[in-house]
Enzyme design. Structure first.
Site, PDB file in Angstrom:
ATOM      1  CG  ASN A 110      -2.142   0.888   1.011  1.00 11.68           C
ATOM      2  OD1 ASN A 110      -2.440   1.306  -0.106  1.00 11.68           O
ATOM      3  ND2 ASN A 110      -2.860   1.152   2.082  1.00 11.68           N
ATOM      4  CE1 TYR A 165      -1.157  -1.711  10.046  1.00  9.86           C
ATOM      5  CE2 TYR A 165      -1.683  -2.199   7.756  1.00  9.86           C
ATOM      6  CZ  TYR A 165      -2.014  -2.256   9.099  1.00  9.86           C
ATOM      7  OH  TYR A 165      -3.187  -2.830   9.484  1.00  9.86           O
TER       8      TYR A 165
END
Length: 436
Positions: free
Chosen positions: A336, A342
């Site tokens: 992403n 993350y």
């Protein structure tokens, strides 16, 4: 609040959606103790080794298995007998005449043999493309799954069928689940299968963590709710709702693993279920991300899980037939923008499942993970409008999921009859168009 979904269900909205071919997010049928698992009977087909055990499992669930009906709640096909490319035609022969008779929020489940051990690895691997395509073709909240069942695990399918053939799996579609051999504990009360179990849930003060605590508590577990001291009031409120207890703790602190072990052993004699839900985001594109943002996310989302797991295994605090469940993300599968930190940690959770599940294989303990997609939480409500709408619509169900959808999947992993479910990473994403 999903205002588009409300509009699409209105009289004028239905007209506009139909005329323009816009996404049509059908209201999902989620679990309710006052409703039957399915809204219609089950058609069971195929000629493999699972027809009889699956038929018996469906009967124990209380599902009505029929040979013909104007509308079905589920279509279940045993494809373990497909041992050649030519026999793949049996999929078409079974599904083609009845697929349009599947009712709203209907279920399609195909059962196969793990390709590596199958008579025809080609034919069994082909089932994945079939099921994922069916999941994208189904309308009105329908879902499709493939379950590979190992030789000797025929009696281990019950808890998985209970999950997939019910509203508990409302936001799970297009998934490949693997069931192996493992100890099966049949609960005295299927409505409270976790009675007598102790569950630890990290990051339990709100959102998905709170939903996990509530569902595990509903299923009978004593839930130890863990979160940072700053979330103490919200954490206590969750624990009170589920009649559980709390640990206020920074899970990244040096003494956190030892304190967790001490708490669960002294107060409960150990722990049966560990859900690693605690997680943070510190988003920036890589060129603008400072070390602090990188280190904080790695510390909370991944390193803490490794340290706590090591402490639980080394101390023996995790009881026999324990369940370790991680929370990954489709970001860890598809990546992403702005989330290299993350996504790295969430892919690492998948690596943890691969590693630990192999280590505990055959012991009765299982290690699995969920990978949520777009879930309606306070965090996603703050996402900019167009990004939020893309997250909601870019999946086969054309809507976001709810925290309870993640929690129900975790409860299935935690189930005492899920001893054969080990090493799985199941996406709770409505079959997102991103990732595998």
């Amino acid at each position: 609040m999903d205002r588009y979904q409300s509009f699409a269900r209105s009289g004028f909205g239905r007209f506009v959606v139909g005329k323009l071919g816009l996404p049509d997010p059908y209201p999902l049928r989620r679990h309710s103790p006052t409703q039957p698992p399915l809204d219609g009977p089950v058609l069971l087909g195929g000629s493999g080794r699972l027809v009889e055990p699956v038929g018996a499992a469906l009967g124990s669930i209380g599902l009505d298995v029929v040979s013909e009906s104007p509308r079905y709640g589920a279509l279940v096909f045993d494809a373990t007998g497909i041992d050649s490319t030519e026999r793949l035609r049996e999929l078409h022969e079974f599904f083609h005449p009845v697929i349009r008779s599947l009712g709203p929020c209907g279920r399609v489940v195909v059962l196969g043999t793990p390709p590596a051990s199958a008579a025809s690895q080609v034919a069994q691997r082909a089932l994945e493309g079939f099921v994922r395509s069916v999941g994208k073709e189904l309308k009105r909240g329908g879902t499709a799954q493939l379950v590979y069942v190992a030789e000797g695990a025929e009696g281990s399918v019950g808890s998985t069928l209970r999950f997939l053939l019910s509203g508990r799996s409302a936001y799970v579609s297009g998934q490949v689940i693997r069931i192996g051999t493992g100890p099966i504990e049949v609960p005295e009360d299927w409505s409270r299968p976790l009675a007598g179990k102790v569950a630890l849930v990290t990051g339990a003060s709100r959102g998905i963590g709170a939903a996990i605590a509530e569902v595990l508590g509903r299923d009978g577990a004593h839930v130890v709710c863990l979160d940072v001291p700053a979330q103490g009031d919200e954490l206590s409120a969750v624990a009170n709702r589920v009649r559980g207890s709390t640990i206020q703790l920074d899970i990244t602190s040096a003494g956190a693993p030892a304190r967790i072990v001490e708490h669960v052993t002294q107060r409960h004699g150990g722990v049966d279920i560990v859900v690693h839900n605690a997680g943070i985001t510190r988003d920036r594109t890589l060129g603008r991300m400072d070390e602090g943002r990188w280190d904080a996310v790695v510390a909370v989302n991944l390193a803490s899980q490794e340290r706590v797991n090591q402490a639980l295994f080394d101390s023996g605090a995790l009881r026999p037939n324990g369940r370790v469940i991680g929370v990954s993300s489709i970001a860890g599968i598809a990546g992403n923008v702005g989330q290299t930190n993350y996504a790295t940690t969430k892919a690492g959770v998948i690596g943890m499942v691969d590693s630990l599940s192999a280590q505990v294989a055959g012991t009765g303990t299982t290690v699995n993970a969920v990978a949520p997609g777009f879930i309606e939480t306070r965090m996603t409500a703050a996402v900019p409008l167009f990004i939020r709408e893309a997250g909601r619509r870019m999946n086969s169900l054309s809507q976001g999921g709810l925290p309870v959808d993640v929690a129900e999947t975790i409860a299935w992993f935690a189930h005492p009859a899920s001893g054969g479910v080990n090493g799985n990473v199941v996406r709770v994403c409505g079959q997102s168009l991103l990732g595998a």
